[in-house]
Design an enzyme around this catalytic site. Sequence first.
Site, PDB file in Angstrom:
ATOM      1  N   LYS A 493      30.248  60.462  42.026  1.00 23.50           N
ATOM      2  CA  LYS A 493      31.410  59.807  41.430  1.00 23.50           C
ATOM      3  C   LYS A 493      31.427  58.286  41.430  1.00 23.50           C
ATOM      4  O   LYS A 493      30.455  57.877  42.125  1.00 23.50           O
ATOM      5  CB  LYS A 493      32.730  60.436  42.165  1.00 23.50           C
ATOM      6  CG  LYS A 493      32.631  60.245  43.706  1.00 23.50           C
ATOM      7  CD  LYS A 493      33.869  60.759  44.212  1.00 23.50           C
ATOM      8  CE  LYS A 493      33.938  60.440  45.910  1.00 23.50           C
ATOM      9  NZ  LYS A 493      35.030  60.741  46.483  1.00 23.50           N
ATOM     10  N   TYR A 719      36.782  25.145  45.190  1.00 23.10           N
ATOM     11  CA  TYR A 719      38.342  25.049  45.349  1.00 23.10           C
ATOM     12  C   TYR A 719      38.926  24.785  46.678  1.00 23.10           C
ATOM     13  O   TYR A 719      38.589  25.293  47.649  1.00 23.10           O
ATOM     14  CB  TYR A 719      38.681  26.424  44.471  1.00 23.10           C
ATOM     15  CG  TYR A 719      38.656  26.677  42.947  1.00 23.10           C
ATOM     16  CD1 TYR A 719      39.111  25.772  41.982  1.00 23.10           C
ATOM     17  CD2 TYR A 719      37.863  27.697  42.413  1.00 23.10           C
ATOM     18  CE1 TYR A 719      38.780  26.018  40.873  1.00 23.10           C
ATOM     19  CE2 TYR A 719      37.637  27.987  41.313  1.00 23.10           C
ATOM     20  CZ  TYR A 719      38.154  27.119  40.304  1.00 23.10           C
ATOM     21  OH  TYR A 719      37.847  27.319  38.980  1.00 23.10           O
TER      22      TYR A 719
END
Length: 823
Positions: A493, A719
Amino acid sequence: MSLNLKSLISVLNADWAGTDKDVFIDHISIDSRSLQNGSQTLFFALAGVNNDAHSFIPDLIKNGVQNFVVQYIPENYADKANFLVVENTLQALQEFAAYYRNLFHFPIIGLTGSNGKTIVKEWLNFLLSPDFNIIRSPKSYNSQVGVPLSVIAINEKHNLGIFEAGISTVNEMGKLEKIIRPTIGVLTNIGSAHDEGFKNLVQKIDEKLLLFKECPVIIYQKNEIVDSCLSQFAAEYMMHPRKLFSWSFTDQSAAVFISKKETKNEDTVIQYRYKNENFTLEIPFSDSASVENAISCLLVLLYFNYDQNAIQSRIKMLYPVRMRLEVKNGINNCSIIDDSYSSDFQSLKIALDFLESQKKKGASKTVILSDIFQSGFTNEELYSKVAQLISDNKINRVIGIGPTISSFKNQFENSTMFPNTADFIAAIEHLNFNNETILVKGARSFQFEEIVSLLEEKTHETVLEINLDAISQNYNYFKAKLATNVKMMAMVKAFGYGNGGLEIAKLLEHHKVDYLGVAFADEGILLKNGGIKLPIMVLNPESTSFPSIIQYQLEPEIYSIKGLNAFLKIAREKNLKDFPIHIKIDTGMHRLGFEENTLEDLIQTLKGNSTVRVQSVLSHLATSDDPKHYDFVNKQIALFEKLSSRLISELNINPIRHILNTSGISNFPNAQYNMVRLGIGLYGVSNDPAEQKYLENVGTLKSIISQVRTIPAGDSVGYGRRFMAEKETKIATIPIGYADGIARLWGNEVGFVVIKNQKAKIVGSVCMDMLMVNVTEIDCKEGDSVVIFGESPTVIEMAEALKTIPYEIMTSISQRVKRVFFR
């Protein structure tokens, strides 16, 4: 190889049962899935803890195989084939290989050590091939099974062998020594690999030295521990005079003393003394491991009395060794299997088997093949065998590159030939590659890496490398923990926990896993569309997906009366009969499942119902990895036993029962029932540090350096100016960011990457598509490789630092990151 089956009865001390002793054998096999098996194959039915190849014998007989070495004859098949019955088929395979080895009398180089065996083998093959017709182990075939298969490939035209022997514990090397019987021994670097199989380093060295029990010469790097072990070894095994041919950076008593070593750019220059003369040698590598491996090769050349000019010119041409087959996405819906640095007959067999296991559903199979060297056969014999191999493997088209293979064009169906790589590249646009699985296999001199580059789908330079062999190893580790006849469901999965669902499912199907588990129907549909035939259970099916589940023959987990009634309604409308469903019981996880007070409704709904069949009953453990909560786990198991037994009794059914996940397999062996579900362990992660060392890393996330700059003290990076340089600092930018799955919390010097085997801390904030690292102390440049996670840092280390779990790290890797699968 051409051996009379009758002669092998006494060789293997076997009991005979069959119809014809006078057949000739030209092929040995242990793989029931190989398309190379045929009427002259001798199949050894190896029986492991959980895999017993005897069960494949009926299918093999149907496919034309008639000759078997077995521990027992399958019921009702005694008169349907030829059987050599032995006590142990692995031992018989080894005895056969030892017998076969003794038919040949030429020098054999035997290699062992912790690291470097395969590289030294490949380099020696390159260095000695101008003067010898060499047989060598393909890839890393150095195990108790790999060594016999390697030796069995010898033929009458070979005059030098190079075989590697790998061991993981005591009492293994003696078996390999009888098979290889080396006349020249090379001990490569002794490191920490497989330490867990030995009491200490001395025991490990002593076991490895057994390969050289009857070897006239041993080549090794001098050090105190190895010399001490060799002293004891010599005292124990004085069968004939033995020469110790040693080298050292520090001990002047070594036969070859390296007096000076200096690095120049990407090269290393050493000065060495041999027989009282001094020489200089340029090695085209700067890392210490490659330099040591090159020196081992140097000593072999000296032992063979090569002159210094030949040594200088050949070692200068050494190259990085590719030790794996890689699967890459190609143009026009193609898959590329990259084996672009090797072209010999034995490795072609391996590559063709890999091609078969990785072929895409509906795709044709194509082989791009260069001239093959060092086969030991005449060209006529060789290309006749290659053509037969291609035919047996049902290859749809062949593209040959090279003057020799081109001259045998008439041997190959649907073939196109080119005299050289340049001519092929000039014509590539007209060859119409589309929806094909393409094996690209060529000798290094043909530079097939250019072909791979042209055929490969272009994506950005960050890749997640998936080691399929590691998945196989982890699968077998857990499978060995299971009782006989306990089935295995492998969880694929969430895109195979971020690693790639379809490719991993193909591998698991190749290993004959019993079930696959996915979370949602669309994951199962993707696998079915990719050609997966294994039964697939959908763990969290939405009622809207029930029609698709039925259409694609998926098997839903049912966890509520509402869901059951919704599925039954659709099933009745489609006139289904005995459609498999899986009943989930909630024993304490309190996520999904029938609780005890809803069991009566479930029983009444299912009683007398022929539309569906209860294929399995399952539950999910909440704390199987935490010893503090083992009492709770035991209560869950007891409740599961009670409720599932009631279902079985009142419905008169015999379903599969399963409750154990990865941690449960290891910690609660008494609750295996009929099946277990293997999840995160398959991908190399355990919650138990003691168990972790037995699992292999599966995924390595890599990128490159886009740019390197030096900033002065006081300047900032990224940043928000969250990193301020306290001194002049060298910064490298890496093209990977939080859009690729790297958590922002991993930035600001919490996390690191690895460049040139050194840690480089992430500075400033992780950006959407980039991150920056401090490389002030690392000699690196633009284009150099960067490891984001893998062996270091591991996903476990990252998860601990980020206060999360490895699952989240793995499943967060974006689909825009290209997956590269290799063996």
